[in-house]
Motif scaffolding. Structure first.
Motif, PDB file in Angstrom:
ATOM      1  N   ASN A 206      47.898  35.540  46.889  1.00 37.43           N
ATOM      2  CA  ASN A 206      46.547  35.303  46.427  1.00 37.43           C
ATOM      3  C   ASN A 206      45.585  35.889  47.453  1.00 37.43           C
ATOM      4  N   THR A 207      44.701  36.775  47.031  1.00 39.90           N
ATOM      5  CA  THR A 207      43.837  37.460  48.011  1.00 39.90           C
ATOM      6  C   THR A 207      42.851  36.517  48.694  1.00 39.90           C
ATOM      7  N   THR A 208      42.596  35.338  48.091  1.00 39.08           N
ATOM      8  CA  THR A 208      41.647  34.420  48.741  1.00 39.08           C
ATOM      9  C   THR A 208      42.278  33.738  49.951  1.00 39.08           C
TER      10      THR A 208
ATOM     11  N   VAL B  72      54.136  38.763  36.541  1.00 45.51           N
ATOM     12  CA  VAL B  72      54.467  39.848  35.607  1.00 45.51           C
ATOM     13  C   VAL B  72      54.127  41.193  36.247  1.00 45.51           C
ATOM     14  N   MET B  73      52.952  41.244  36.903  1.00 38.22           N
ATOM     15  CA  MET B  73      52.516  42.510  37.488  1.00 38.22           C
ATOM     16  C   MET B  73      53.371  42.877  38.700  1.00 38.22           C
ATOM     17  N   ILE B  74      53.909  41.882  39.380  1.00 39.38           N
ATOM     18  CA  ILE B  74      54.809  42.153  40.512  1.00 39.38           C
ATOM     19  C   ILE B  74      56.056  42.874  40.001  1.00 39.38           C
TER      20      ILE B  74
ATOM     21  N   PRO C 142      51.323  49.958  29.221  1.00 37.71           N
ATOM     22  CA  PRO C 142      49.945  50.463  29.274  1.00 37.71           C
ATOM     23  C   PRO C 142      48.982  49.331  29.613  1.00 37.71           C
ATOM     24  N   TYR C 143      48.857  49.021  30.908  1.00 37.22           N
ATOM     25  CA  TYR C 143      48.030  47.895  31.345  1.00 37.22           C
ATOM     26  C   TYR C 143      46.575  48.234  31.075  1.00 37.22           C
ATOM     27  N   TYR C 144      45.920  47.433  30.272  1.00 46.53           N
ATOM     28  CA  TYR C 144      44.542  47.741  29.869  1.00 46.53           C
ATOM     29  C   TYR C 144      43.607  47.776  31.080  1.00 46.53           C
ATOM     30  N   ALA C 145      44.000  47.084  32.172  1.00 44.09           N
ATOM     31  CA  ALA C 145      43.100  46.986  33.327  1.00 44.09           C
ATOM     32  C   ALA C 145      43.390  48.054  34.366  1.00 44.09           C
ATOM     33  N   GLY C 146      44.320  48.952  34.081  1.00 41.79           N
ATOM     34  CA  GLY C 146      44.739  49.906  35.108  1.00 41.79           C
ATOM     35  C   GLY C 146      43.946  51.197  35.094  1.00 41.79           C
ATOM     36  N   TYR C 147      43.967  51.930  36.211  1.00 41.33           N
ATOM     37  CA  TYR C 147      43.395  53.279  36.213  1.00 41.33           C
ATOM     38  C   TYR C 147      44.538  54.288  36.161  1.00 41.33           C
TER      39      TYR C 147
ATOM     40  N   LYS D 244      44.096  29.409  36.758  1.00 43.63           N
ATOM     41  CA  LYS D 244      43.022  28.779  37.538  1.00 43.63           C
ATOM     42  C   LYS D 244      42.795  29.494  38.880  1.00 43.63           C
ATOM     43  N   GLN D 245      43.888  29.983  39.467  1.00 46.39           N
ATOM     44  CA  GLN D 245      43.760  30.645  40.769  1.00 46.39           C
ATOM     45  C   GLN D 245      43.201  32.064  40.675  1.00 46.39           C
ATOM     46  N   MET D 246      43.266  32.645  39.471  1.00 41.54           N
ATOM     47  CA  MET D 246      42.846  34.043  39.297  1.00 41.54           C
ATOM     48  C   MET D 246      41.362  34.217  39.595  1.00 41.54           C
ATOM     49  N   ILE D 247      41.000  35.364  40.155  1.00 42.92           N
ATOM     50  CA  ILE D 247      39.586  35.729  40.255  1.00 42.92           C
ATOM     51  C   ILE D 247      39.179  36.153  38.849  1.00 42.92           C
ATOM     52  N   GLY D 248      38.097  35.531  38.352  1.00 44.40           N
ATOM     53  CA  GLY D 248      37.707  35.821  36.969  1.00 44.40           C
ATOM     54  C   GLY D 248      38.294  34.794  36.016  1.00 44.40           C
TER      55      GLY D 248
ATOM     56  N   GLY E  72      47.929  45.128  40.274  1.00 44.03           N
ATOM     57  CA  GLY E  72      48.214  45.163  38.835  1.00 44.03           C
ATOM     58  C   GLY E  72      49.530  45.855  38.542  1.00 44.03           C
ATOM     59  N   SER E  73      49.496  46.878  37.680  1.00 38.72           N
ATOM     60  CA  SER E  73      50.729  47.553  37.265  1.00 38.72           C
ATOM     61  C   SER E  73      51.255  48.511  38.340  1.00 38.72           C
ATOM     62  N   GLY E  74      50.620  48.518  39.511  1.00 35.94           N
ATOM     63  CA  GLY E  74      51.190  49.258  40.649  1.00 35.94           C
ATOM     64  C   GLY E  74      50.868  50.732  40.676  1.00 35.94           C
ATOM     65  N   THR E  75      49.705  51.110  40.135  1.00 37.04           N
ATOM     66  CA  THR E  75      49.350  52.538  40.124  1.00 37.04           C
ATOM     67  C   THR E  75      49.175  53.055  41.550  1.00 37.04           C
TER      68      THR E  75
ATOM     69  N   ASP F 217      40.827  36.813  30.838  1.00 37.65           N
ATOM     70  CA  ASP F 217      41.826  35.925  31.421  1.00 37.65           C
ATOM     71  C   ASP F 217      43.086  36.764  31.663  1.00 37.65           C
ATOM     72  N   TYR F 218      43.311  37.120  32.934  1.00 37.20           N
ATOM     73  CA  TYR F 218      44.433  38.019  33.263  1.00 37.20           C
ATOM     74  C   TYR F 218      45.793  37.428  32.926  1.00 37.20           C
ATOM     75  N   THR F 219      45.886  36.092  32.927  1.00 45.01           N
ATOM     76  CA  THR F 219      47.203  35.535  32.585  1.00 45.01           C
ATOM     77  C   THR F 219      47.387  35.538  31.060  1.00 45.01           C
TER      78      THR F 219
ATOM     79  N   ASP G 204      46.738  47.972  48.257  1.00 42.03           N
ATOM     80  CA  ASP G 204      46.004  47.606  47.047  1.00 42.03           C
ATOM     81  C   ASP G 204      46.113  46.092  46.901  1.00 42.03           C
ATOM     82  N   PRO G 205      45.036  45.357  47.206  1.00 41.98           N
ATOM     83  CA  PRO G 205      45.107  43.893  47.143  1.00 41.98           C
ATOM     84  C   PRO G 205      45.135  43.357  45.714  1.00 41.98           C
ATOM     85  N   TRP G 206      44.726  44.181  44.722  1.00 40.08           N
ATOM     86  CA  TRP G 206      44.798  43.782  43.307  1.00 40.08           C
ATOM     87  C   TRP G 206      45.563  44.890  42.601  1.00 40.08           C
TER      88      TRP G 206
ATOM     89  N   GLY H 225      51.295  46.425  47.977  1.00 46.52           N
ATOM     90  CA  GLY H 225      50.578  46.029  46.761  1.00 46.52           C
ATOM     91  C   GLY H 225      50.668  44.523  46.603  1.00 46.52           C
ATOM     92  N   ILE H 226      49.513  43.901  46.354  1.00 46.94           N
ATOM     93  CA  ILE H 226      49.449  42.441  46.189  1.00 46.94           C
ATOM     94  C   ILE H 226      49.008  42.129  44.768  1.00 46.94           C
ATOM     95  N   ASP H 227      49.577  41.125  44.161  1.00 46.45           N
ATOM     96  CA  ASP H 227      49.025  40.584  42.917  1.00 46.45           C
ATOM     97  C   ASP H 227      49.476  39.133  42.796  1.00 46.45           C
TER      98      ASP H 227
HETATM   99  C1  LIG Z   1      41.701  45.270  37.420  1.00 44.75           C
HETATM  100  S1  LIG Z   1      43.336  44.691  37.674  1.00 44.75           S
HETATM  101  C2  LIG Z   1      44.069  45.925  38.727  1.00 44.75           C
HETATM  102  C3  LIG Z   1      44.697  47.070  37.960  1.00 44.75           C
HETATM  103  C4  LIG Z   1      45.384  48.144  38.791  1.00 44.75           C
HETATM  104  N1  LIG Z   1      44.446  48.989  39.492  1.00 44.75           N
HETATM  105  C5  LIG Z   1      46.300  49.034  37.912  1.00 44.75           C
HETATM  106  O1  LIG Z   1      46.181  50.259  37.927  1.00 44.75           O
HETATM  107  O2  LIG Z   1      47.125  48.482  37.173  1.00 44.75           O
HETATM  108  C6  LIG Z   1      43.101  43.338  38.749  1.00 44.75           C
HETATM  109  C7  LIG Z   1      44.352  42.561  39.129  1.00 44.75           C
HETATM  110  O3  LIG Z   1      43.974  41.505  40.028  1.00 44.75           O
HETATM  111  C8  LIG Z   1      44.911  40.445  39.877  1.00 44.75           C
HETATM  112  N2  LIG Z   1      44.325  39.222  40.472  1.00 44.75           N
HETATM  113  C9  LIG Z   1      43.378  38.390  39.965  1.00 44.75           C
HETATM  114  N3  LIG Z   1      43.092  37.398  40.831  1.00 44.75           N
HETATM  115  C10 LIG Z   1      43.870  37.593  41.930  1.00 44.75           C
HETATM  116  C11 LIG Z   1      44.022  36.917  43.171  1.00 44.75           C
HETATM  117  N4  LIG Z   1      43.308  35.824  43.469  1.00 44.75           N
HETATM  118  N5  LIG Z   1      44.912  37.407  44.079  1.00 44.75           N
HETATM  119  C12 LIG Z   1      45.642  38.534  43.797  1.00 44.75           C
HETATM  120  N6  LIG Z   1      45.557  39.208  42.627  1.00 44.75           N
HETATM  121  C13 LIG Z   1      44.670  38.750  41.705  1.00 44.75           C
HETATM  122  C14 LIG Z   1      45.158  40.382  38.379  1.00 44.75           C
HETATM  123  O4  LIG Z   1      46.412  39.800  38.096  1.00 44.75           O
HETATM  124  C15 LIG Z   1      45.085  41.871  37.979  1.00 44.75           C
HETATM  125  O5  LIG Z   1      46.381  42.432  37.856  1.00 44.75           O
END
Ligand SMILES: C[S@@+](CC[C@H](N)C(=O)[O-])C[C@H]1O[C@@H](n2cnc3c(N)ncnc32)[C@H](O)[C@@H]1O
Length: 454
Positions: A253-255, A86-88, A32-37, A303-307, A63-66, A278-280, A59-61, A80-82
């Motif tokens: 990494n989406t950047t 763990v999310m991969i 149950p990924y707290y950040a997922g829809y 450090k590489q994470m957005i946010g 997460g749990s692959g919804t 902190d997603y990690t 889906d460039p972010w 799907g990119i992450d």
């Molecule tokens: C809000 S969550 C997405 C949740 C997804 N919609 C779901 O249903 O599980 C955002 C995701 O962005 C990933 N993320 C953060 N920075 C990233 C980056 N620079 N490149 C790729 N993924 C990144 C995080 O690991 C996190 O899983």
């Protein structure tokens, strides 16, 4: 607003994107990924987009692959990119074909037999020792090592380590079952913040679980995942055959990701929040399980994470192309009298908007002219300052050639409502989750020469 109420924006069906415990049955209940829809939100939205059979959904972010799971259920190709390994694994496990259901239980039994029969030696610095005592950590590592030995071969191994984005759905499913067992054992360390698992105060407080309990949790999870696959198969039979499709899950990494221009037909995603999550850290236990397979440390990943909550190395400058709402918010944050506002908090917010802008430029470039992009975005507060992320993302998208088509807001109770610090600042309770719809501007897709003439 009732979660099942259906709204339409730019011809797309929009259900509430808020996670709903009631909807987390079957597979969704295991991670149950707290950040997922919810899966239903993604499936209804993709279905209403009426994409052609050969369309590619990104889906460039992920997460749990919804998104990738929902696309797969509808017979659509998806990517799907992450950045979080763990999310991969979670997203790959979710794509396991129902035809694999029957071999999961015997496979788990075999893995357990080897873990019992030949105990592992545990490294003194094994990351599992942060939560579990040596005997417990050794048995968990034994299960992990047997998954690795029996299910990761030349497809995933390369001279520089293991490529987690090539792991099979079966191996990924075994890892997800082990993640869920480890989380269940760590239940006493949960806090009111769903992203945060406390650490034991001393070595003596570490988790001490008998092998039989760990084995039972692992076996129960594998059995539950297998049953969820059988239910999925029944569902598919009821709803008719879908057309075969391909799904790619990539650790990137989406950047910096590199997509062919104009190769994507539809984007459905929720970008990382700007709420100092902190997603990690939210997946620390899972990263500890995976530590022998990782090419990077949890810190450098963070450090590489957005946010990211870590201060960036580079001196980032505000870019006027981020839009007036973002620039004004950053200015107000920098002037805020509270401690560290002009230092730490200003710099971590700069890092967020810089990474987000660079990522959106790449997402936009990948889209075909006229193709649509849907972002689920949450607003937040810094002290009493409103961080109107939906408007900021809209302005950022505009500067990257994504034309705004419409939005739908959903109010909900947010994590900051349970944060006692909230009361010291004047701000409303709750937060808004907004579904934003964009289309790739045809003029900007033709190149800057044409875009200038708009
Ligand atoms: C809000 S969550 C997405 C949740 C997804 N919609 C779901 O249903 O599980 C955002 C995701 O962005 C990933 N993320 C953060 N920075 C990233 C980056 N620079 N490149 C790729 N993924 C990144 C995080 O690991 C996190 O899983």
């Amino acid at each position: 607003m009732a979660s099942e109420e259906k709204l339409t924006v730019a011809g797309l069906n929009i259900l509430s994107p808020k996670r709903n415990k009631r909807l987390q049955s079957g597979w969704e209940g295991f991670f149950p990924y707290y950040a997922g829809y919810p899966e239903l939100f993604a499936r209804e939205l993709l279905r209403s987009a009426q994409l052609p059979d050969d369309a590619v959904v990104l889906d460039p972010w992920n997460g749990s692959g919804t998104t990738t799971y929902a696309a797969n259920q509808l017979g659509l190709n998806s990517i799907g990119i992450d950045l979080n390994p763990v999310m991969i694994i979670v997203a790959r496990a979710r794509l396991l074909a129902p035809s694999e259901a029957d071999h999961l239980r015997p496979l788990a039994a075999n893995i357990m037999w080897h873990a019992h029969a030949s105990p592992t030696t545990l490294a003194d610095d094994d990351a599992l020792l942060d939560w579990y005592n040596p005997a417990t950590a050794r048995f968990i590592r034994g299960i992990e090592q047997n998954i690795r030995r029996s299910l990761l071969g030349s497809m995933t191994r390369s001279p520089d380590g293991i490529n987690l984005d090539r792991i099979s759905g079966t191996a990924a499913t075994m890892y997800v079952a082990l993640f869920a067992a480890c989380r269940r054992l760590a239940a006493p360390f949960r806090s009111s913040n769903p992203t945060w698992l406390r650490m034991p105060k001393s070595d003596a407080d570490r988790i001490d679980a008998p092998q039989t309990l760990i084995a039972r949790y692992f076996a129960d999870n594998v059995g539950g995942l297998s049953d969820a696959l059988v239910a999925q198969q029944d569902d598919l039979l009821r709803n008719g055959r879908r057309q075969p499709s391909q799904s790619e899950i990539a650790l990137s990494n989406t950047t910096t990701m590199d997509f062919a221009a104009h190769s994507i037909d539809f984007v459905l995603t929720s970008p990382p929040y700007c709420t100092r999550i902190d997603y990690t850290a939210a997946t620390r236990i899972e990263l500890a399980v995976l530590s022998p397979l990782l090419k990077t440390t949890a810190r450098s990943l963070g450090k590489q994470m957005i946010g990211s909550t870590q201060v960036p190395n580079d001196r980032i400058q505000v870019d006027p192309a981020w839009g007036a709402t973002c620039v004004n918010f950053l200015e107000a944050l920098k002037k805020h009298p509270s401690k560290a506002s002009s230092g730490y908090y200003y710099r971590t917010h700069l890092d967020y908007f810089d990474k987000m802008s660079r990522s959106l430029a790449r997402v936009s470039r990948a889209l075909k002219p006229g193709a649509r992009a849907i972002f689920v975005v949450q607003d937040s507060h810094y002290k009493e300052l409103h961080n109107d992320l939906p408007t900021i993302i809209t302005e950022l998208c505009d500067s990257h050639g994504l034309r705004f088509e419409g939005r739908q807001n959903f109010r909900f109770r947010s994590m900051s409502d349970i944060n006692p610090g909230r009361k010291s600042y004047q701000r409303p309770a709750g937060a808004t989750e907004t579904v934003l719809c964009f289309a790739k501007d045809v003029a900007s897709a033709l190149g800057p020469r044409f875009a200038d003439r708009r």
